[in-house]
Motif scaffolding. Structure first.
Motif, PDB file in Angstrom:
ATOM      1  N   SER A   1     -15.414 -45.641  25.574  1.00  0.00           N
ATOM      2  CA  SER A   1     -16.060 -44.512  25.882  1.00  0.00           C
ATOM      3  C   SER A   1     -15.151 -43.456  26.444  1.00  0.00           C
ATOM      4  CB  SER A   1     -17.064 -44.736  27.042  1.00  0.00           C
ATOM      5  OG  SER A   1     -18.069 -45.625  26.714  1.00  0.00           O
TER       6      SER A   1
ATOM      7  N   VAL B   1     -23.608 -39.501  15.458  1.00  0.00           N
ATOM      8  CA  VAL B   1     -23.325 -39.738  16.691  1.00  0.00           C
ATOM      9  C   VAL B   1     -24.653 -40.304  17.613  1.00  0.00           C
ATOM     10  CG1 VAL B   1     -21.532 -38.295  16.831  1.00  0.00           C
ATOM     11  CG2 VAL B   1     -23.502 -37.482  17.540  1.00  0.00           C
TER      12      VAL B   1
ATOM     13  N   MET C   1     -19.243 -39.764  25.296  1.00  0.00           N
ATOM     14  CA  MET C   1     -19.234 -40.445  24.038  1.00  0.00           C
ATOM     15  C   MET C   1     -19.060 -42.057  24.497  1.00  0.00           C
ATOM     16  SD  MET C   1     -16.813 -38.054  21.964  1.00  0.00           S
ATOM     17  CE  MET C   1     -15.209 -38.188  23.031  1.00  0.00           C
TER      18      MET C   1
ATOM     19  N   LEU D   1     -17.650 -45.531  20.753  1.00  0.00           N
ATOM     20  CA  LEU D   1     -16.643 -44.841  19.816  1.00  0.00           C
ATOM     21  C   LEU D   1     -16.370 -45.669  18.667  1.00  0.00           C
ATOM     22  CD1 LEU D   1     -14.814 -42.768  22.376  1.00  0.00           C
ATOM     23  CD2 LEU D   1     -16.373 -41.973  20.607  1.00  0.00           C
TER      24      LEU D   1
ATOM     25  N   ASP E   1     -14.905 -41.506  14.556  1.00  0.00           N
ATOM     26  CA  ASP E   1     -15.077 -40.375  15.513  1.00  0.00           C
ATOM     27  C   ASP E   1     -13.784 -39.889  15.890  1.00  0.00           C
ATOM     28  OD1 ASP E   1     -17.531 -42.479  17.334  1.00  0.00           O
ATOM     29  OD2 ASP E   1     -17.776 -40.700  15.925  1.00  0.00           O
TER      30      ASP E   1
ATOM     31  N   VAL F   1      -9.472 -42.962  18.054  1.00  0.00           N
ATOM     32  CA  VAL F   1     -10.133 -44.323  18.355  1.00  0.00           C
ATOM     33  C   VAL F   1      -9.502 -45.219  17.389  1.00  0.00           C
ATOM     34  CG1 VAL F   1     -12.264 -45.383  18.256  1.00  0.00           C
ATOM     35  CG2 VAL F   1     -12.394 -43.042  18.721  1.00  0.00           C
TER      36      VAL F   1
END
Length: 126
Positions: free
Chosen positions: A16, A66, A85, A88, A92, A124
């Motif tokens: 996150s 998302v 977020m 992930l 992303d 990510v």
């Protein structure tokens, strides 16, 4: 209006991040706000947006990719926009930029967005 985005970084898949976008110069409470992202070789896309507050509250929009993982919010007292977020994914990965709409509503048309932040990198890893 000047926008300062922060909170990006490197995170493993499933992790996150929380992005923040602090505005200065004038209040943005009457404007729609949004987060866009642009990955290398791809066009800029609207990730999430939130309308100005009205007597009915505010409305949020999420890109299908998302939905259910990201949450947009705004703190008008702090003149700040957020994007939480979660979960992930490597897809992303992008530069995320915040923006202020010309209107209280929000659209995906770039010409409807008046002010842009400088962007913050989100990476990510798989």
């Amino acid at each position: 209006v000047q926008l300062q985005a922060s909170g990006g970084g490197l995170v493993q898949a499933g992790g996150s991040l929380r992005l923040s976008c602090a505005a200065s110069g004038r209040t943005i409470s009457n404007n729609g706000l949004g987060w866009f992202r642009q990955a290398p070789g791809k066009e800029r896309e609207l990730v999430s947006a939130i309308t100005a507050m009205s007597w009915r509250g505010s409305s949020s929009y999420y890109a299908a990719s998302v939905e259910g993982r990201f949450t947009i919010s705004r703190d008008n007292a702090k003149n700040t926009l957020y994007l939480q977020m979660n979960s992930l994914k490597p897809e992303d990965t992008a530069v995320y930029s915040c923006a202020v709409s010309r209107y209280s509503a929000v659209t995906s048309r770039l010409e409807d967005w008046q002010y842009w932040g400088q962007g913050t990198q989100v990476t990510v890893s798989s």
